[in-house]
Scaffold this motif. Structure first.
Motif, short mmCIF file in Angstrom:
data_model
loop_
_atom_site.label_atom_id
_atom_site.label_comp_id
_atom_site.label_asym_id
_atom_site.label_seq_id
_atom_site.Cartn_x
_atom_site.Cartn_y
_atom_site.Cartn_z
N THR A 26 -13.08 11.75 8.67
CA THR A 26 -14.60 11.63 8.35
C THR A 26 -15.43 10.54 8.42
O THR A 26 -16.61 10.63 8.59
N GLN A 35 -15.63 21.79 0.14
CA GLN A 35 -17.14 21.80 0.43
C GLN A 35 -17.55 21.12 1.83
O GLN A 35 -18.48 21.13 2.29
N LYS A 36 -16.56 21.32 2.82
CA LYS A 36 -16.77 20.94 4.22
C LYS A 36 -16.85 22.41 4.83
O LYS A 36 -17.72 22.78 5.03
N THR A 95 -11.33 18.43 -6.41
CA THR A 95 -11.82 17.85 -4.90
C THR A 95 -10.64 17.66 -4.10
O THR A 95 -9.40 17.02 -4.50
N GLY A 96 -11.06 17.25 -2.81
CA GLY A 96 -9.86 16.89 -1.69
C GLY A 96 -8.87 15.66 -2.20
O GLY A 96 -7.94 15.90 -1.80
N MET A 97 -9.65 14.90 -2.84
CA MET A 97 -8.79 13.61 -3.11
C MET A 97 -7.60 13.94 -4.14
O MET A 97 -6.45 13.37 -4.04
N ASP A 101 -3.99 15.32 6.27
CA ASP A 101 -5.06 15.36 5.68
C ASP A 101 -6.17 16.22 6.49
O ASP A 101 -6.37 15.78 7.71
N PHE A 115 -10.18 7.30 4.98
CA PHE A 115 -9.22 8.27 4.42
C PHE A 115 -7.57 7.88 4.72
O PHE A 115 -7.14 8.25 3.67
N ALA A 141 -8.93 14.92 10.67
CA ALA A 141 -10.14 14.78 10.98
C ALA A 141 -10.88 13.55 10.13
O ALA A 141 -11.07 13.93 8.81
N VAL A 179 -9.13 17.89 5.42
CA VAL A 179 -10.32 18.02 4.66
C VAL A 179 -11.53 18.57 5.52
O VAL A 179 -11.98 19.46 5.39
N THR A 180 -11.79 17.94 6.50
CA THR A 180 -13.08 18.44 7.35
C THR A 180 -12.48 18.83 8.41
O THR A 180 -13.38 19.44 9.40
N VAL A 201 -4.36 11.59 9.29
CA VAL A 201 -5.58 12.38 9.14
C VAL A 201 -6.06 12.97 10.03
O VAL A 201 -6.27 12.45 11.34
C1 PLP Z 1 -14.07 14.48 2.05
C2 PLP Z 1 -12.81 13.84 2.59
C3 PLP Z 1 -11.55 13.69 1.56
C4 PLP Z 1 -11.97 13.61 -0.10
O1 PLP Z 1 -12.33 14.76 -0.53
P1 PLP Z 1 -13.15 14.55 -1.79
O2 PLP Z 1 -13.65 16.17 -1.92
O3 PLP Z 1 -14.31 13.77 -1.74
O4 PLP Z 1 -12.33 14.17 -2.98
C5 PLP Z 1 -10.36 13.18 1.92
N1 PLP Z 1 -10.15 13.02 3.17
C6 PLP Z 1 -11.14 13.64 4.34
C7 PLP Z 1 -10.90 13.24 5.79
C8 PLP Z 1 -12.40 14.01 3.86
O5 PLP Z 1 -13.34 13.86 4.64
#
Ligand code: PLP
Length: 365
Positions: free
Chosen positions: A142, A192-193, A64-66, A167, A91, A140, A169-170, A138
């Motif tokens: 979250t 998953q976002k 996942t994202g991490m 970052d 984050f 976005a 991710v979102t 970052v």
């Molecule tokens: C969700 C998220 C992550 C981590 O992602 P995981 O899928 O939970 O490991 C990292 N950075 C941001 C900004 C996120 O929203």
């Protein structure tokens, strides 16, 4: 095993379209099967389109994202290196932790939760820490719903000989994120976002400048699993692909379908949909007297103050039990004080916006 169908309007995962679930149920191939390699290569081509980059080293990390964060940090940074990390929520502080575990001396640049960093503040930090190798930020956040502008930042960093780590991710596939135009050197996201794929992969992309940095390392990457010097032989090798780890084959099918859906809709149309539905949600919430936390809100994540007198846990439980709607609780200093309503990917529909507004009116009464 009974699994209810939820309307996922939290900080992720978002609702997964059945097309993607069906793709995941396709027969599992061997990870070196030529047909599988074709699908994986196609995933990387589509990822470049979604990241709006020509970066050759663009692939999904198998977690996942991490894991994307760890992959970027451990490959670019070596023990004893310095980095500037911008912290205005959960984050950013995780990136500090990941950097420190990699032996990096972190110059932490803090902003109050919910706020963003101005280019002047960032320029000042770059000037104060000339030995930093990279700046992490970052796009976005979250945890607070804050939308960090990135325009002009890479120019300042590149002039100072530093890399830009983002970052996303979102934001990927929900907000504009032109990786090449913005000059981003390393970026990671999650499935998953706004891609509306199940959790399990982290798309990453490294610029040619970042790849040079990885090739000039004096020490081995301390993570075996995330070492791109080995991973690239599998993801972008020409012809012969070396076994590194067994790829999560059915997750790759899912990501392939998710990216196909994104490109069918069109990146701009998808981003415009997220913007439009954010405005609709915002207008509805504000007409109920509910205020947003950040001044610069994301479209994909709406962080709002819990109205006076409302019972945080009871409202979220009623939304889940009676409407099957999941929204997110506040994190850190916002625990018990804020809610986070996600409008990501397949969850970002007019029907969902209108339903969550009506449900909130009911639950708050
Ligand atoms: C969700 C998220 C992550 C981590 O992602 P995981 O899928 O939970 O490991 C990292 N950075 C941001 C900004 C996120 O929203």
């Amino acid at each position: 095993m009974h699994i209810p169908e939820r309307i996922l309007m939290g900080p992720g995962p978002s609702t997964v379209p059945s097309r993607i679930l069906r793709a995941m149920a396709s027969p599992t191939l061997g990870h070196l099967d030529p047909r599988y390699i074709e699908i994986m290569d196609s995933v990387c081509v589509k990822l470049r389109k979604v990241f709006e980059t020509e970066n050759a080293l663009t692939f999904p990390v198998s977690a996942t994202g991490m894991a994307g964060m760890e992959c970027v940090v451990t490959n670019l940074m070596e023990p004893g290196d310095e980095a500037i990390v911008c912290v205005n929520g959960v984050f950013g502080s995780r990136m500090v932790d990941v950097m420190e575990r990699a032996g990096v001396t972190v110059h932490r640049l803090d902003a109050p939760w919910g706020e963003t960093f101005s280019l002047e503040i960032l320029a000042d930090a770059i000037e104060r820490h000339p030995k930093a190798k990279a700046l992490g930020i970052v796009h976005a956040e979250t945890s607070t719903g804050a939308h960090q502008p990135l325009e002009g930042l890479a120019e300042l960093l590149h002039e100072a000989g530093m890399l830009l780590i983002v970052d996303a991710v979102t934001s990927l596939a929900g907000h504009p994120l032109k990786v090449d135009d913005l000059g981003i050197d390393a970026v990671y996201s999650g499935t998953q976002k706004c891609l509306s794929c199940p959790p399990g992969l982290s798309p990453v992309s490294f610029s040619p400048r970042a790849v040079e940095v990885t090739e000039a390392r004096k020490t081995k990457v301390q993570s075996w699993y995330f070492d791109v010097s080995m991973l690239k032989d599998y993801y972008k090798g020409s012809g012969k692909r070396a076994y590194h780890h067994t790829a999560p084959v059915n997750m790759i099918y899912a990501l392939h379908e998710a990216l196909t859906i994104v490109l069918e809709e069109g990146l701009e149309a998808r981003q415009a949909r997220h913007a439009r539905l954010h405005r609709r949600l915002r207008a509805g919430l504000e007409s109920m007297g509910i205020q947003y936390v950040p001044a610069r809100s994301l479209h994909t994540l709406n962080c709002i103050h819990i109205p006076e007198g409302a019972d945080d846990a009871a409202v979220r439980a009623k939304l889940l039990d009676e409407y099957s709607i999941e929204i997110g609780a506040g994190l850190g200093p916002f625990a018990g004080k804020a809610w986070r309503i996600g409008l990501m990917g397949h969850s970002a529909t007019q029907a969902n916006v209108d339903l969550v507004l009506a449900a909130l009116v009911d639950c708050l009464e």
